[in-house]
Design an enzyme around this catalytic site. Sequence first.
Site, PDB file in Angstrom:
ATOM      1  N   SER A   9     -77.463  57.692 -73.209  1.00 53.32           N
ATOM      2  CA  SER A   9     -77.292  56.426 -72.497  1.00 53.32           C
ATOM      3  C   SER A   9     -76.014  55.750 -72.957  1.00 53.32           C
ATOM      4  CB  SER A   9     -78.476  55.498 -72.774  1.00 53.32           C
ATOM      5  OG  SER A   9     -78.134  54.183 -72.365  1.00 53.32           O
ATOM      6  N   HIS A  34     -76.965  59.087 -68.813  1.00 54.93           N
ATOM      7  CA  HIS A  34     -77.851  57.992 -68.391  1.00 54.93           C
ATOM      8  C   HIS A  34     -77.047  56.694 -68.277  1.00 54.93           C
ATOM      9  CE1 HIS A  34     -81.899  56.279 -67.956  1.00 54.93           C
ATOM     10  NE2 HIS A  34     -81.503  55.273 -68.717  1.00 54.93           N
ATOM     11  N   ASP A  36     -77.325  52.725 -67.370  1.00 59.10           N
ATOM     12  CA  ASP A  36     -78.267  51.609 -67.292  1.00 59.10           C
ATOM     13  C   ASP A  36     -77.670  50.411 -66.571  1.00 59.10           C
ATOM     14  OD1 ASP A  36     -80.660  52.413 -68.758  1.00 59.10           O
ATOM     15  OD2 ASP A  36     -79.346  52.532 -70.511  1.00 59.10           O
ATOM     16  N   MET A  38     -78.199  46.651 -65.231  1.00 60.22           N
ATOM     17  CA  MET A  38     -79.059  45.475 -65.458  1.00 60.22           C
ATOM     18  C   MET A  38     -78.480  44.268 -64.720  1.00 60.22           C
ATOM     19  SD  MET A  38     -79.570  45.843 -69.533  1.00 60.22           S
ATOM     20  CE  MET A  38     -80.004  47.409 -70.275  1.00 60.22           C
ATOM     21  N   HIS A  67     -80.201  54.389 -63.791  1.00 60.75           N
ATOM     22  CA  HIS A  67     -81.453  53.668 -64.026  1.00 60.75           C
ATOM     23  C   HIS A  67     -81.243  52.212 -63.610  1.00 60.75           C
ATOM     24  CE1 HIS A  67     -84.465  52.180 -67.368  1.00 60.75           C
ATOM     25  NE2 HIS A  67     -84.907  51.943 -66.141  1.00 60.75           N
ATOM     26  N   MET A  69     -82.311  48.693 -63.377  1.00 60.44           N
ATOM     27  CA  MET A  69     -83.207  47.629 -63.864  1.00 60.44           C
ATOM     28  C   MET A  69     -82.811  46.349 -63.151  1.00 60.44           C
ATOM     29  SD  MET A  69     -83.198  48.764 -67.844  1.00 60.44           S
ATOM     30  CE  MET A  69     -81.721  49.721 -67.627  1.00 60.44           C
ATOM     31  N   MET A 137     -90.791  53.961 -69.681  1.00 62.57           N
ATOM     32  CA  MET A 137     -90.065  53.138 -70.670  1.00 62.57           C
ATOM     33  C   MET A 137     -90.861  53.108 -71.972  1.00 62.57           C
ATOM     34  SD  MET A 137     -87.204  52.180 -69.385  1.00 62.57           S
ATOM     35  CE  MET A 137     -86.733  51.280 -70.862  1.00 62.57           C
ATOM     36  N   GLY A 142     -83.945  46.371 -71.180  1.00 59.88           N
ATOM     37  CA  GLY A 142     -82.985  45.277 -71.280  1.00 59.88           C
ATOM     38  C   GLY A 142     -81.981  45.440 -72.397  1.00 59.88           C
ATOM     39  N   PHE A 143     -82.376  46.130 -73.464  1.00 58.07           N
ATOM     40  CA  PHE A 143     -81.469  46.255 -74.603  1.00 58.07           C
ATOM     41  C   PHE A 143     -81.633  47.617 -75.266  1.00 58.07           C
ATOM     42  CE2 PHE A 143     -82.729  41.839 -74.118  1.00 58.07           C
ATOM     43  CZ  PHE A 143     -81.492  41.234 -73.968  1.00 58.07           C
ATOM     44  N   GLY A 145     -81.266  49.980 -78.824  1.00 60.39           N
ATOM     45  CA  GLY A 145     -81.492  49.779 -80.250  1.00 60.39           C
ATOM     46  C   GLY A 145     -82.845  49.199 -80.638  1.00 60.39           C
ATOM     47  N   ASP A 175     -87.423  56.728 -72.302  1.00 61.88           N
ATOM     48  CA  ASP A 175     -86.221  55.922 -72.519  1.00 61.88           C
ATOM     49  C   ASP A 175     -86.541  54.769 -73.450  1.00 61.88           C
ATOM     50  OD1 ASP A 175     -83.845  54.527 -72.269  1.00 61.88           O
ATOM     51  OD2 ASP A 175     -84.082  54.082 -70.124  1.00 61.88           O
ATOM     52  N   GLY A 176     -85.887  54.790 -74.622  1.00 64.36           N
ATOM     53  CA  GLY A 176     -85.990  53.655 -75.539  1.00 64.36           C
ATOM     54  C   GLY A 176     -86.539  54.036 -76.900  1.00 64.36           C
ATOM     55  N   GLY A 177     -85.728  53.779 -77.917  1.00 66.10           N
ATOM     56  CA  GLY A 177     -86.191  53.978 -79.289  1.00 66.10           C
ATOM     57  C   GLY A 177     -86.310  55.435 -79.713  1.00 66.10           C
ATOM     58  N   GLY A 197     -79.735  56.365 -76.625  1.00 65.07           N
ATOM     59  CA  GLY A 197     -78.500  55.583 -76.660  1.00 65.07           C
ATOM     60  C   GLY A 197     -77.951  55.496 -78.064  1.00 65.07           C
ATOM     61  N   SER A 198     -78.546  54.630 -78.861  1.00 62.86           N
ATOM     62  CA  SER A 198     -77.991  54.388 -80.202  1.00 62.86           C
ATOM     63  C   SER A 198     -78.088  55.608 -81.114  1.00 62.86           C
ATOM     64  CB  SER A 198     -78.643  53.164 -80.842  1.00 62.86           C
ATOM     65  OG  SER A 198     -80.030  53.170 -80.636  1.00 62.86           O
TER      66      SER A 198
HETATM   67  C1  DX5 Z   1     -83.018  49.976 -72.265  1.00 61.96           C
HETATM   68  C2  DX5 Z   1     -82.261  51.092 -71.576  1.00 61.96           C
HETATM   69  C3  DX5 Z   1     -82.073  52.288 -72.415  1.00 61.96           C
HETATM   70  C4  DX5 Z   1     -81.289  52.077 -73.679  1.00 61.96           C
HETATM   71  C5  DX5 Z   1     -81.875  52.979 -74.733  1.00 61.96           C
HETATM   72  O1  DX5 Z   1     -83.265  48.974 -71.347  1.00 61.96           O
HETATM   73  O2  DX5 Z   1     -82.942  51.496 -70.404  1.00 61.96           O
HETATM   74  O3  DX5 Z   1     -81.542  53.379 -71.672  1.00 61.96           O
HETATM   75  O4  DX5 Z   1     -79.922  52.354 -73.539  1.00 61.96           O
HETATM   76  O5  DX5 Z   1     -81.280  52.680 -75.935  1.00 61.96           O
HETATM   77  P1  DX5 Z   1     -81.811  53.236 -77.325  1.00 61.96           P
HETATM   78  O6  DX5 Z   1     -81.833  54.732 -77.224  1.00 61.96           O
HETATM   79  O7  DX5 Z   1     -80.801  52.733 -78.290  1.00 61.96           O
HETATM   80  O8  DX5 Z   1     -83.184  52.672 -77.546  1.00 61.96           O
HETATM   81 ZN    ZN Z   2     -82.349  53.412 -69.281  1.00 63.44          ZN
END
Ligand code: DX5
Ligand code: ZN
Length: 218
Positions: A9, A34, A36, A38, A67, A69, A137, A142-143, A145, A175-177, A197-198
């Site tokens: 991401s 990916h 994102d 928003m 994606h 959102m 999800m 939304g964010f 990390g 997706d996420g964490g 992502g991170s």
């Molecule tokens: C969150 C996004 C994710 C985000 C994941 O709203 O949809 O795609 O970038 O980030 P990490 O992998 O850092 O949790």
């Molecule tokens: Zn995403």
Amino acid sequence: MRERILAPSILAADFTKLGEQIKEVEEAGAKYLHFDVMDGMFVPSISFGMPVLQSIRKVSDMVYDVHLMIEKPERYIDIFAKYGADIITVHVETIENQEILKKIKSLGVKVGLSLNPETPIETVYPYLEYVDMVLVMTVHPGFGGQKYIDDCTDKVAALFAEIQSRNLEVDIEVDGGISMETIHKPLNAGANVIVAGSAVFTDTPFESAKMLLERIKQ
Ligand code: DX5
Ligand code: ZN
């Protein structure tokens, strides 16, 4: 077994060297990118949109996994398809019926349907015939990390069982964490497309993507 794919991401990328970082993760073996989007309404934050997609589309032949959102996603399907999305995912919380899913498919783009952590997994079941992928999800959208929400692993397992029992070919994306510490949880439950992502866009994206890919392919 369904192909397992890493989808870095770019929300977590260093935007001063975005093109280079995309090449790094592609060379490491990631197949999807990916993206994102928003709108500051469906989620509190605002990220990036069409001009960025149009610009980065040129740097790579990866599968661009968009994606959305955003509220009223039907407003933006045509333009994201035009600018090079290969997969467009909308949130089940933002649609009224399956028409938007059919519309995405009619543009020759793969169809994804996502749901938030608090949305019951059964909410997507009536739409499974219309989608290529469900994006579960594993954090509140939304964010980047944030911490992986463990309860979401059960949703992946339930969805996997539903897809199997109905003999459908639907990918499960999470997706996420996702990190080296958490990635085994959704994989063991049946997910096969892993957004990170991170955990990918560290100081060394090539090496980080490689490590996650080794874990994914195991
Ligand atoms: C969150 C996004 C994710 C985000 C994941 O709203 O949809 O795609 O970038 O980030 P990490 O992998 O850092 O949790
Ligand atoms: Zn995403």
